[in-house]
Design a protein around this motif. Sequence first.
Motif, PDB file in Angstrom:
ATOM      1  N   PRO A  23      13.171  43.168  91.310  1.00  0.00           N
ATOM      2  CA  PRO A  23      12.017  42.557  90.624  1.00  0.00           C
ATOM      3  C   PRO A  23      11.482  43.371  89.453  1.00  0.00           C
ATOM      4  O   PRO A  23      10.879  42.810  88.538  1.00  0.00           O
ATOM      5  CB  PRO A  23      10.968  42.458  91.740  1.00  0.00           C
ATOM      6  CG  PRO A  23      11.752  42.465  93.017  1.00  0.00           C
ATOM      7  CD  PRO A  23      12.941  43.329  92.757  1.00  0.00           C
ATOM      8  N   ASN A  24      11.702  44.710  89.458  1.00  0.00           N
ATOM      9  CA  ASN A  24      11.152  45.544  88.378  1.00  0.00           C
ATOM     10  C   ASN A  24      12.128  45.718  87.221  1.00  0.00           C
ATOM     11  O   ASN A  24      11.838  46.429  86.263  1.00  0.00           O
ATOM     12  CB  ASN A  24      10.745  46.916  88.937  1.00  0.00           C
ATOM     13  CG  ASN A  24       9.756  47.623  88.027  1.00  0.00           C
ATOM     14  OD1 ASN A  24       8.853  46.993  87.466  1.00  0.00           O
ATOM     15  ND2 ASN A  24       9.922  48.922  87.857  1.00  0.00           N
ATOM     16  N   LEU A  25      13.315  45.075  87.306  1.00  0.00           N
ATOM     17  CA  LEU A  25      14.293  45.160  86.217  1.00  0.00           C
ATOM     18  C   LEU A  25      13.978  44.030  85.232  1.00  0.00           C
ATOM     19  O   LEU A  25      14.150  42.853  85.563  1.00  0.00           O
ATOM     20  CB  LEU A  25      15.709  45.036  86.767  1.00  0.00           C
ATOM     21  CG  LEU A  25      16.852  45.510  85.851  1.00  0.00           C
ATOM     22  CD1 LEU A  25      18.118  45.758  86.672  1.00  0.00           C
ATOM     23  CD2 LEU A  25      17.168  44.510  84.761  1.00  0.00           C
ATOM     24  N   THR A  26      13.517  44.397  84.051  1.00  0.00           N
ATOM     25  CA  THR A  26      13.046  43.362  83.110  1.00  0.00           C
ATOM     26  C   THR A  26      13.833  43.288  81.814  1.00  0.00           C
ATOM     27  O   THR A  26      13.710  42.314  81.073  1.00  0.00           O
ATOM     28  CB  THR A  26      11.564  43.603  82.761  1.00  0.00           C
ATOM     29  OG1 THR A  26      11.431  44.911  82.185  1.00  0.00           O
ATOM     30  CG2 THR A  26      10.685  43.498  84.001  1.00  0.00           C
ATOM     31  N   LEU A  27      14.648  44.329  81.521  1.00  0.00           N
ATOM     32  CA  LEU A  27      15.416  44.299  80.268  1.00  0.00           C
ATOM     33  C   LEU A  27      16.899  44.485  80.558  1.00  0.00           C
ATOM     34  O   LEU A  27      17.295  45.402  81.278  1.00  0.00           O
ATOM     35  CB  LEU A  27      14.953  45.422  79.329  1.00  0.00           C
ATOM     36  CG  LEU A  27      15.760  45.571  78.013  1.00  0.00           C
ATOM     37  CD1 LEU A  27      15.605  44.333  77.133  1.00  0.00           C
ATOM     38  CD2 LEU A  27      15.341  46.828  77.260  1.00  0.00           C
TER      39      LEU A  27
END
Length: 722
Positions: A545-549
């Motif tokens: 969930p914290n992987l955004t790029l």
Amino acid sequence: MSSRARVIVMNSALGPLDYRVPHGMAVEPGSIVVAPLGPRQLLGVVWEEDRLKSEHVGDNRLRNLLGVADVPPIPAPLRRLVEWTADYYLSPLAAVLRMTMPSSSALEGQKLVVEYRATGAVPPRMTPQREQALERIGDRQGLVRELATIAGVSDAVIRGLVKTGAIEGVEVDLDSPFPEPDPDHAPPELSTDQAYAAGILQGAVAAGAFEPFLLDGVTGSGKTEVYLEGVAEAIRRGEQSLILLPEIALTEPFLKRFTARFGVEPVAWHSGLRQSQRRRAWRQIASGQAKVTVGARSALFLPYKKLGMIVVDEAHETSFKQEDGVHYHARDVAVMRGRFEGCPVVLASATPAIETRAQVEAGRYRELKLPGRYGPAQMPAIEAIDLLAEPPERGRWIAPKLVTAIDATLARGEQVLLFLNRRGYAPLTLCRTCGHRFQCPNCTAWMVEHRLINRLSCHHCGHAIPTPRLCPECKEEESLVACGPGVERIADEVAALWPEAKTAIVTSDTIWSPAKAAEFVARMEAGAIDIVVGTQLVTKGYHFPNLTLVGVIDADLGLEGGDLRAAERTFQQIMQVAGRAGRGTKPGHVLIQTHAPGARVMEALVSGDAEAFYAAETESRRDADAPPFGRFAAIIVSSEDKGEADTAARMIARAVPEVEGMAVFGPAPAPLAMLRGRHRFRLLVHAARSLDVQDVIRDWLGGLEWSAKVRVAVDVDPYNFL
């Protein structure tokens, strides 16, 4: 009971053989038997006589069967699948049948072994190694070798702890039953679309009939939760389910999701299992006790007693195609197994193959769509970086725009994934003085530099040498230069640009087992990794969930080579890796570095217009009569002697039959003209969809003879054109 039996013995060079059944021995079709062959004893399977032709041998000349294994017979639906696979993929029946019996130890009677576990006692003399061992072992149990591996110590340390009483031996039944999954343990909250699709699948399982489905959902739409509800229905009905995954590294994350849903782990089946684990799984599957099996493509040929559902997850993945031995495609064989078993088959994918889409359009497969992500998560914004207009700095591979995006992402405390589908440090090493290039001595391929282990390696045959200090040709020192980037080189650049960031390299070199995959997942979830640099191994199945790029370093790489599926594969791979971004509440962003932003595949990725891309690709396939509208079969001729291979290939070409609707191209040296020390020539058969090309090839090659030094392999529906 017949006094004779027709047997397929585990020798691909032999056809069916007849044996006498001794008085008092009971066999039936599917029975696994021990049969004499000359002075040897071979395993074999009794087959229906009316399904296999064999030269008639009088009863007085038959030899007695020597024994019958105390395991359930290979079921009739699996025997029919073995016949179909052998016929379709032009393989010996014995070669396919061997895949149903991967371990002879599974056929032996009850087995007890001694495993070891910690007692809680503290040894009188505590060394750092003993302390490390007891801490890492915890409440685990296993053989001495396994505990030593877990603890990172030698076997002697574990044996020393046994002597002190800190570790004790316990007798274990290798065939103890697996705990049964509870279909009502923790049912998920489903969205409207998910609930509708899940209801359809549950109804199909309850109906107990063959029906193929395409579960087509965008990345993060919750396809797994949907098909697990079908699995739950099969468990309630006392039936078995099979879930195929394309990569062993995906097994561990999946096991966690399964355990959260059903309270226990499923039965795992992959190459990383110990012999005792394979034995236990095989026997419990054959008895029907193992209710859910999750595994690699080889799990497809296990002897399930009563299958209620088959799932092929990430069904578009090319790794489902077996490239050695029997050249089968697990996706297609799974559909046939469902047909023989009379159960539904689910092909789950965010980017279905054109072949699968064609089956939906033809009305043979039923499509279930999940058009949006589950919950608040939204699809990521995708943008192309034109490397011609915005190139990276000299000597670097990450474009300025991507560097800026990574800066901002790290500043927010979020995670980054950089994707490059190329292992190692550099794909080519050459001498800047004389131009010497390091090539594999066994293959027509360059040696790839792996700086982490200081080796030059061939990714085709595994040949490796220490990275040399000087050029072997001109003997010049400090003259070797790495050309092009691999993930290790990108990781070096990341370390130089963001020295404070915690980086992980994820490839098959670093994630080679489910345990390694679990360790990686745990580090990502704990926030112990800021930037992941990985190959296609990270494109699917993971949920962070914290992987955004996501940054794609070289989006054009997969378009090289002239493969008919190149654009489709590139689209699938980049869509899958893009799907890792923004899977939680935080928005995701994907930047694709390309030299051809105007290419159809790049425009489709940026616009998100998958339908237009697939329509254009499908039309170009139709125009070329390429699969799924036409058929291909490759004939690969190989030998350690180049002249012998060339002669055999030309002889096969001269004997090409004149058949309407079929053309044969070649022979020509294969793109990988030498592989593992063998010279290779290829002929490509292009046939109309309606032509029974297998019968044509069988008759054509069956009338020819070639040198014993030559191997001729046929790959029906090839995926690899090397």
